[in-house]
Scaffold this active site. Structure first.
Site, PDB file in Angstrom:
ATOM      1  N   HIS A  18       0.848  -1.191   0.000  1.00  0.00           N
ATOM      2  CA  HIS A  18       0.000   0.000   0.000  1.00  0.00           C
ATOM      3  C   HIS A  18       0.886   1.245   0.000  1.00  0.00           C
ATOM      4  O   HIS A  18       2.119   1.138   0.069  1.00  0.00           O
ATOM      5  CB  HIS A  18      -1.002  -0.022   1.149  1.00  0.00           C
ATOM      6  CG  HIS A  18      -0.392  -0.090   2.525  1.00  0.00           C
ATOM      7  ND1 HIS A  18       0.416   0.895   3.039  1.00  0.00           N
ATOM      8  CD2 HIS A  18      -0.473  -1.038   3.493  1.00  0.00           C
ATOM      9  CE1 HIS A  18       0.797   0.574   4.255  1.00  0.00           C
ATOM     10  NE2 HIS A  18       0.280  -0.607   4.562  1.00  0.00           N
ATOM     11  N   HIS A  21       3.811   1.716   2.407  1.00  0.00           N
ATOM     12  CA  HIS A  21       5.056   1.011   2.080  1.00  0.00           C
ATOM     13  C   HIS A  21       5.883   1.833   1.094  1.00  0.00           C
ATOM     14  O   HIS A  21       7.099   1.944   1.214  1.00  0.00           O
ATOM     15  CB  HIS A  21       4.752  -0.356   1.463  1.00  0.00           C
ATOM     16  CG  HIS A  21       4.118  -1.323   2.421  1.00  0.00           C
ATOM     17  ND1 HIS A  21       2.905  -1.921   2.185  1.00  0.00           N
ATOM     18  CD2 HIS A  21       4.521  -1.782   3.632  1.00  0.00           C
ATOM     19  CE1 HIS A  21       2.603  -2.727   3.193  1.00  0.00           C
ATOM     20  NE2 HIS A  21       3.565  -2.646   4.099  1.00  0.00           N
ATOM     21  N   CYS A 126      -1.471 -10.501  19.278  1.00  0.00           N
ATOM     22  CA  CYS A 126      -2.094  -9.838  18.128  1.00  0.00           C
ATOM     23  C   CYS A 126      -1.392 -10.328  16.873  1.00  0.00           C
ATOM     24  O   CYS A 126      -0.189 -10.088  16.706  1.00  0.00           O
ATOM     25  CB  CYS A 126      -1.987  -8.315  18.249  1.00  0.00           C
ATOM     26  SG  CYS A 126      -2.491  -7.496  16.721  1.00  0.00           S
ATOM     27  N   CYS A 129       0.183  -7.509  14.726  1.00  0.00           N
ATOM     28  CA  CYS A 129       1.502  -7.042  15.178  1.00  0.00           C
ATOM     29  C   CYS A 129       2.513  -8.179  15.183  1.00  0.00           C
ATOM     30  O   CYS A 129       3.698  -7.953  15.272  1.00  0.00           O
ATOM     31  CB  CYS A 129       1.442  -6.506  16.606  1.00  0.00           C
ATOM     32  SG  CYS A 129       0.469  -5.043  16.830  1.00  0.00           S
ATOM     33  N   CYS A 143      -6.171  -4.278  20.258  1.00  0.00           N
ATOM     34  CA  CYS A 143      -4.877  -3.747  19.846  1.00  0.00           C
ATOM     35  C   CYS A 143      -5.132  -2.399  19.170  1.00  0.00           C
ATOM     36  O   CYS A 143      -5.893  -2.338  18.201  1.00  0.00           O
ATOM     37  CB  CYS A 143      -4.206  -4.711  18.867  1.00  0.00           C
ATOM     38  SG  CYS A 143      -2.912  -3.916  17.911  1.00  0.00           S
ATOM     39  N   HIS A 146      -4.252  -2.280  15.318  1.00  0.00           N
ATOM     40  CA  HIS A 146      -5.061  -3.005  14.331  1.00  0.00           C
ATOM     41  C   HIS A 146      -6.550  -3.002  14.642  1.00  0.00           C
ATOM     42  O   HIS A 146      -7.336  -3.578  13.899  1.00  0.00           O
ATOM     43  CB  HIS A 146      -4.558  -4.451  14.200  1.00  0.00           C
ATOM     44  CG  HIS A 146      -3.164  -4.511  13.653  1.00  0.00           C
ATOM     45  ND1 HIS A 146      -2.051  -4.567  14.451  1.00  0.00           N
ATOM     46  CD2 HIS A 146      -2.720  -4.448  12.380  1.00  0.00           C
ATOM     47  CE1 HIS A 146      -0.974  -4.569  13.689  1.00  0.00           C
ATOM     48  NE2 HIS A 146      -1.347  -4.497  12.431  1.00  0.00           N
ATOM     49  N   LYS A 292      -4.748   5.510   9.855  1.00  0.00           N
ATOM     50  CA  LYS A 292      -3.586   4.855   9.256  1.00  0.00           C
ATOM     51  C   LYS A 292      -4.000   4.008   8.048  1.00  0.00           C
ATOM     52  O   LYS A 292      -4.988   3.277   8.121  1.00  0.00           O
ATOM     53  CB  LYS A 292      -2.947   3.946  10.305  1.00  0.00           C
ATOM     54  CG  LYS A 292      -1.735   3.209   9.812  1.00  0.00           C
ATOM     55  CD  LYS A 292      -1.313   2.095  10.770  1.00  0.00           C
ATOM     56  CE  LYS A 292      -0.165   1.313  10.168  1.00  0.00           C
ATOM     57  NZ  LYS A 292       0.093   0.041  10.812  1.00  0.00           N
ATOM     58  N   LYS A 295      -3.773  -2.642   5.728  1.00  0.00           N
ATOM     59  CA  LYS A 295      -4.591  -3.763   5.253  1.00  0.00           C
ATOM     60  C   LYS A 295      -5.651  -4.092   6.300  1.00  0.00           C
ATOM     61  O   LYS A 295      -6.814  -4.297   5.979  1.00  0.00           O
ATOM     62  CB  LYS A 295      -3.673  -4.949   4.999  1.00  0.00           C
ATOM     63  CG  LYS A 295      -4.341  -6.295   5.074  1.00  0.00           C
ATOM     64  CD  LYS A 295      -4.369  -6.959   3.733  1.00  0.00           C
ATOM     65  CE  LYS A 295      -4.701  -8.403   3.772  1.00  0.00           C
ATOM     66  NZ  LYS A 295      -5.980  -8.873   3.960  1.00  0.00           N
TER      67      LYS A 295
HETATM   68  O1  ME8 Z   1       5.974  -4.101  10.228  1.00  0.00           O
HETATM   69  N1  ME8 Z   1       2.289   4.762   6.583  1.00  0.00           N
HETATM   70  O2  ME8 Z   1       5.783  -4.965   8.089  1.00  0.00           O
HETATM   71  P1  ME8 Z   1       4.603  -4.046   7.508  1.00  0.00           P
HETATM   72  C1  ME8 Z   1       3.624   4.695   6.618  1.00  0.00           C
HETATM   73  N2  ME8 Z   1       7.378  -6.932   8.656  1.00  0.00           N
HETATM   74  N3  ME8 Z   1       4.309   3.587   6.873  1.00  0.00           N
HETATM   75  C2  ME8 Z   1       3.618   2.474   7.111  1.00  0.00           C
HETATM   76  C3  ME8 Z   1       2.213   2.446   7.084  1.00  0.00           C
HETATM   77  C4  ME8 Z   1       1.541   3.662   6.802  1.00  0.00           C
HETATM   78  N4  ME8 Z   1       0.238   3.746   6.740  1.00  0.00           N
HETATM   79  N5  ME8 Z   1       1.814   1.194   7.349  1.00  0.00           N
HETATM   80  C5  ME8 Z   1       2.947   0.470   7.543  1.00  0.00           C
HETATM   81  C6  ME8 Z   1       6.276  -4.904   9.361  1.00  0.00           C
HETATM   82  N6  ME8 Z   1       4.028   1.243   7.401  1.00  0.00           N
HETATM   83  C7  ME8 Z   1       7.368  -5.930   9.648  1.00  0.00           C
HETATM   84  C8  ME8 Z   1       8.688  -5.206   9.723  1.00  0.00           C
HETATM   85  S1  ME8 Z   1      11.324  -5.184   9.971  1.00  0.00           S
HETATM   86  C9  ME8 Z   1      12.480  -6.247  10.493  1.00  0.00           C
HETATM   87  C10 ME8 Z   1       9.857  -6.102  10.001  1.00  0.00           C
HETATM   88  C11 ME8 Z   1       5.436   0.864   7.554  1.00  0.00           C
HETATM   89  O3  ME8 Z   1       4.407  -4.554   6.125  1.00  0.00           O
HETATM   90  C12 ME8 Z   1       5.668   0.099   8.841  1.00  0.00           C
HETATM   91  O4  ME8 Z   1       5.744   0.939   9.950  1.00  0.00           O
HETATM   92  O5  ME8 Z   1       3.473  -4.012   8.439  1.00  0.00           O
HETATM   93  C13 ME8 Z   1       6.976  -0.577   8.527  1.00  0.00           C
HETATM   94  O6  ME8 Z   1       8.055   0.275   8.753  1.00  0.00           O
HETATM   95  C14 ME8 Z   1       6.832  -0.896   7.038  1.00  0.00           C
HETATM   96  O7  ME8 Z   1       5.819  -0.036   6.532  1.00  0.00           O
HETATM   97  C15 ME8 Z   1       6.439  -2.328   6.792  1.00  0.00           C
HETATM   98  O8  ME8 Z   1       5.231  -2.605   7.465  1.00  0.00           O
END
Ligand code: ME8
Length: 657
Positions: A18, A21, A126, A129, A143, A146, A292, A295
């Protein structure tokens, strides 16, 4: 040449990427490209978090084999990087064997040091998380990240002695510049001070998916312990590349995972006697209407779709310019269009187009000594080095605006000969410098400007006037086309139904009693037995009187939507509703006569349902009949022992209501 190692978080592949990312990757890319402009030796790592349990759940939900599912989604994240010009050096996937080996070796190291022991864990887990949450972290039992109730889990587990590192970690996170920005640092300090540090469960008694525990093959490594190690497995720990690039100069993450990085990751590294990264850079969240983008919350913006409607550079520009670093920022198509039109098409596009038109009229423009324009390189550099990327862009655009004013004030188009040439040379040099300064932010646009100027992109040290002796330019296409304000917005904002199948608590219920409704001749009052779990019978009011005789109903096992909000129907209380299909004339109940009373009806997943469902939510749920059976999203509705069936023969494709 200094080395510069920069990483992003690795993304869960439970869904496609999204815009949040994309935001994180663009920040990292801007910084990586900026360091290259400085002449540094940059290594930029990004990738996917393949081993998470939530990926497995999502694969099941999608009815796909897990390996194929994660491969397909990981491919989308790679594609995102290509489309958004994210200049990574390596894209790590945690399903790679090189990663598995490093995870196991780090685990063994910790085990050898005495930092691993066996115990039992119970707590609120959760899945969103992928973490146990403390009572304190829950908001109204849910949580907060989420907006979901965690599951209660009790399991045997290996623990990592996180508590042992409390003082070291407190000192580390308190040190200046380790966590940026300051408020994110303070959050960690206060959590450490108020909650202390408990040992961390780092294994799960499952072997379904993920890295096997090297000391106990019936367990797999806890996802966060596994995922964090990507930062060193991605540069071949403990080999040459690792020796060259580690410790990371900057690790970029979103605010929700700061604790995992600043505290847990650091303790893991202390335990393995590996250096700590220099900086944890914490960005805020991209939001829509203040919520936020995620997904789990269902308000996804597909960045790949978005890039079909707008130039990627405009999106990159918007993301960086709109959101002050460290804070949350709202995305809206209107705001994107406004910046594209005003700042990119008007300010920058016009400057390039006007300057090139003037310059193209001359065969060549030769170097002039008189320099009349200026910009604040030091200031811009300091802003980028302090990660104030929005302000750095604002400063670059101040320079662009000053060039436009220079054209207007001097009426350059009216000037003749040498007087005009001086101005044009100044402007061309300004454009060359601008193209360097914007190149980390908008690489495509920078390239387009350079092409028109007929020069190659320089380095940061080339950001000074008077470097080019002769310009022979060739005007190209305009940089950004203005976009009409779109009303209503285009359809790339995909608001998924707020509700999903797992939220519905469908149960098998046996009809124990049937009465006529005293005030309505189409309604029955049904008494239902829901088995041991529900001590009292459940009473519902149902409009099936025209279709079923009372005696035919007794003993039938129907499907009840149990968590529907209670309602008074013509003065009688109804505590749920049954499922049936109706073709306008005939009606058939959905039945499961071989199932236990009270048994849950599911597709594959058996998560807990929502507390209460509104009838409008149910109306969004597309459950239909097919060959006498019932499907949702191409999957059969079932209980443990059988598929749900239709009681009577009916026409195909009727929707359950
Ligand atoms: O947390 N706005 O994966 P993830 C900005 N696999 N950044 C966002 C966001 C948003 N709305 N939503 C998510 C994970 N992110 C783990 C990380 S690292 C060893 C493991 C950011 O797919 C989120 O904070 O949920 C994270 O930095 C990245 O996207 C991946 O999120």
């Amino acid at each position: 040449m200094a080395k510069y190692y920069i990483t992003t978080a690795i993304d869960y592949v439970n869904a496609k990427p999204h815009l949040g990312h994309a935001y994180e990757k663009v920040i990292a890319d801007v910084l990586a490209r900026w360091q290259k402009l400085k002449g540094n030796d940059v290594f930029f790592l990004t990738g996917t978090d393949d081993n998470a349990q939530k990926n497995v759940l999502a694969a099941k939900e999608a009815g796909k084999e897990i390996n194929r599912f994660v491969d397909e989604n990981a491919k989308c994240f790679k594609e995102l990087c290509e489309i958004y010009n994210v200049s990574y050096n390596y894209f790590i996937r945690t399903t790679e064997s090189r990663h598995t080996k490093v995870v196991q070796s780090i685990f063994l190291k910790a085990h050898k040091t005495g930092d691993i022991y066996k115990g039992k864990y119970e707590g609120h887990y959760c899945v969103g998380c992928e973490a146990f949450l403390t009572e304190k972290e829950l908001v109204n039992g849910k949580c907060p990240e989420h907006d979901k109730k965690p599951e209660w889990r009790e399991e045997e587990s290996y623990f990592f002695r996180l508590s042992k590192y409390k003082n070291k970690i407190l000192k580390l996170v308190s040190s200046k510049g380790f966590i940026i920005p300051n408020e994110k640092k303070n959050e960690i300090i206060s959590r450490l001070k108020s909650d202390g540090l408990k040992d961390l469960s780092v294994s799960r008694p499952t072997t379904e998916w993920g890295v096997k525990l090297p000391i106990d093959k019936s367990h797999s490594v806890y996802i966060w312990y596994d995922a964090l190690i990507n930062y060193i497995s991605g540069i071949d720990y403990p080999e040459k590349k690792f020796k060259k690039y580690w410790p990371a100069d900057v690790q970029i993450i979103g605010k929700g995972i700061n604790w995992f990085h600043s505290v847990i990751w650091s303790a893991m590294l202390y335990s393995a006697r590996i250096k700590i990264p220099k900086k944890i850079l914490v960005h805020g969240y991209l939001t829509i209407d203040g919520k936020k983008i995620s997904k789990s919350l269902g308000n996804i913006i597909d960045p790949i779709e978005l890039a079909k409607n707008y130039p990627v550079d405009a999106i990159r520009y918007f993301l960086i310019r709109e959101i002050p670093f460290g804070q949350d920022g709202d995305f809206s198509e209107e705001a994107l269009v406004r910046r594209l039109n005003d700042e990119l098409a008007n300010d920058m596009g016009n400057l390039v187009s006007r300057t090139l038109s003037l310059a193209e009229k001359n065969f060549k423009i030769v170097k002039k000594q008189k320099i009349e324009l200026k910009f604040e390189l030091k200031k811009i550099e300091t802003l980028v080095d302090n990660f104030e990327l929005d302000k750095a862009l604002a400063e670059i655009f101040k320079f662009i605006q000053s060039c436009n004013q220079y054209i207007n004030k001097n009426k350059v188009w009216e000037l003749k000969n040498k007087r005009q040439e001086v101005k044009i040379y100044n402007l061309l040099e300004a454009l060359r410098i601008i193209s360097i300064l914007i190149s980390p932010f908008m690489p495509n646009t920078s390239e387009k400007i350079n092409k028109q100027l007929n020069i190659k992109l320089g380095n940061l040290k080339d950001c000074k006037f008077g470097l080019i002796k002769v310009y022979k330019v060739k005007k190209g296409e305009i940089l950004f086309k203005k976009i009409e304000q779109i009303e209503p917005p285009k359809s790339f904002v995909k608001l998924k139904d707020e509700i999903s199948f797992e939220d519905f608590d469908f149960r098998v219920a046996e009809i124990k009693g049937v009465k006529d409704h005293p005030n309505a001749d189409k309604l029955y009052i049904l008494l239902l037995d829901l088995g041991k779990e529900t001590a009292d019978d459940v009473q519902i009011v149902s409009g099936i009187r025209e279709h079923y005789k009372k005696e035919d109903l007794i003993g039938k096992k129907i499907i009840l939507l149990k968590n529907l909000k209670e309602a008074m129907i013509r003065g009688i209380e109804s505590q749920g509703m049954l499922l049936a299909v109706h073709d306008g004339k005939n009606l058939s109940l959905l039945i499961a006569n071989k199932s236990r009373n009270g048994e849950r009806v599911f597709i594959d997943l058996r998560e807990k349902a929502k507390e209460v469902i509104e009838i409008k939510d149910f109306e969004k749920l597309n459950i239909v009949s097919k060959n006498g059976k019932i499907i949702y999203n191409n999957r059969f509705l079932r209980t443990e022992g059988e598929d749900i069936k239709l009681d009577k023969k009916m026409r195909e494709g009727l929707r359950a209501s």
